[in-house]
Motif scaffolding. Structure first.
Motif, PDB file in Angstrom:
ATOM      1  N   SER A  14       0.842  -1.202   0.000  1.00 46.61           N
ATOM      2  CA  SER A  14       0.000   0.000   0.000  1.00 46.61           C
ATOM      3  C   SER A  14       0.882   1.258   0.000  1.00 46.61           C
ATOM      4  CB  SER A  14      -0.903  -0.023   1.238  1.00 46.61           C
ATOM      5  OG  SER A  14      -0.097  -0.018   2.411  1.00 46.61           O
ATOM      6  N   GLY A  15       0.273   2.389   0.310  1.00 50.39           N
ATOM      7  CA  GLY A  15       1.014   3.655   0.353  1.00 50.39           C
ATOM      8  C   GLY A  15       0.879   4.412  -0.954  1.00 50.39           C
TER       9      GLY A  15
ATOM     10  N   LYS B 216       5.115  -0.768   2.222  1.00 50.82           N
ATOM     11  CA  LYS B 216       4.447   0.517   2.017  1.00 50.82           C
ATOM     12  C   LYS B 216       5.343   1.455   1.227  1.00 50.82           C
ATOM     13  CE  LYS B 216       1.249   3.248   4.634  1.00 50.82           C
ATOM     14  NZ  LYS B 216       0.651   3.562   5.911  1.00 50.82           N
TER      15      LYS B 216
END
Ligand code: MTE
Length: 335
Positions: free
Chosen positions: A118-119, A258
């Motif tokens: 994610s991120g 991330k």
């Protein structure tokens, strides 16, 4: 299970090799009050390689075979025997002694597993256990692994390039760094529940790379070694392998990746910033404040008398592929 505590004169090659440096690294933890004085000397003798540790009546963790394409480039490297790769480990979540992960991780549950990416990206994803070995074609990569403690191994990893995974989530223009996180589960990882056993590290174990390092073709997400899925002590079900950096960058049992705009802080950097930097590129010219990094002991099939001390190579011998990433940087400042 037999646990032998040998006299100093009976130490096996792992213990002898690492003793001074390993003790140096541990003395930091000891000063901080996290290690008992007797901890270093205990050594359990593991038996068979692969699935069967400690004799047939105690088989606990099963590995399974993987399909992969062979590494044609590095077949000539002399591999560290599998038995040593899976019994001499650094995995502080299962104890700060080399033999402890192989003993204490045998009940580790890798199913179900979730890895979230994610991120700073357009398409974050969560992978489950089966995705880890099915989503990308698996390749064998025979790499040298150089620990900051000045020992090294040659390991036939199985995995896929981290770049393949990162491309899948479509990073955006803010993605400058990549942060990694190990599972936090004190019920399964006794070193997380007991600060002394876990070397005083604040968990979860975290690591990071610059985005261009993460995208380098050498950077591997490993799901296996020696043709089979990873045993827990080596970071099952999925770990990072960054062969030109000290081993502590190669974070195990990853649950989170991330993409970030800013450089993340990492576990060893937080613990002792003068000793362990963010970059941690293998560098024989930059000594650890408490020991030399000019040479290393290669762990091979030899016993106590085959010391195999060799010169350490810049970037662990992978300079041709990665030196450009650091052009113009003062590597003694960015250690
Ligand atoms: N990852 C986690 N989560 N916890 C650890 O303690 N130890 C690191 C790295 N990854 C560690 C980790 C260190 S210091 C080294 S040298 C390598 O794992 C060792 O990998 P191996 O045991 O598979 O040889």
């Amino acid at each position: 299970m037999l646990i032998k505590t040998p006299h100093k004169s009976q130490l096996n090659d792992f213990d002898v090799t690492n003793e001074s440096i390993y003790q140096e690294r541990r003395s930091l933890l000891k000063q901080m009050g996290f290690l008992g004085a007797g901890a270093l000397m205990s050594s359990a003798m593991t038996k068979n390689a692969n699935a069967s540790f400690f004799g047939d009546d105690k088989i606990i963790f099963k590995t399974r075979p993987l399909e992969f394409s062979k590494d044609n480039e590095n077949q000539g490297l002399i591999k560290t025997p599998e038995q040593k790769v899976i019994s001499h480990n650094n995995f502080y979540e299962f104890g700060a002694k080399k033999n402890q992960p192989a003993e204490l991780a045998q009940n580790f549950q890798v199913k179900p597993w979730q890895l979230r990416i994610s991120g700073e990206c357009d398409k974050p994803i969560t992978l489950d256990y089966d995705d880890l070995t099915k989503l990308f074609p698996l390749e064998e990569r025979i790499y040298r692994l150089r620990c900051v403690e000045a020992w090294s191994m040659v390991i036939p990893w199985i995995g896929f390039p981290l770049a393949s995974l990162l491309k899948r989530v479509v990073p955006n223009s803010k993605a400058k760094y990549v942060a990694f996180e190990t599972l936090y589960d004190p019920k399964q990882m006794p070193g997380q529940a007991n600060r002394r056993l876990g070397g005083g590290i604040k968990y979860p174990y975290v690591e990071g790379l610059r985005f261009d390092e993460a995208m380098n073709p050498l950077t591997l997400m490993s799901v296996g070694l020696y043709g089979k899925t990873l045993p827990p002590q080596n970071g099952a079900p999925i770990r990072l392998v960054v062969p030109w950096k000290y081993g502590f960058k190669s974070i195990k049992s990853i649950v989170g990746i991330k993409l970030l705009e800013r450089q993340p802080r990492t576990t060893w950097q937080k613990l002792a910033p003068r000793e362990y930097g963010f970059y941690a590129n293998v560098n024989p010219k930059h000594d650890h404040p408490r020991w030399s990094q000019a040479s290393e002991r290669r762990i091979t099939s030899g016993g106590l008398f085959s010391r195999n001390r060799i010169d350490t190579l810049a970037f662990n011998g992978y300079g041709e592929q990665v030196a450009d990433l650091y052009r113009g940087m003062d590597l003694s400042k960015y250690y």
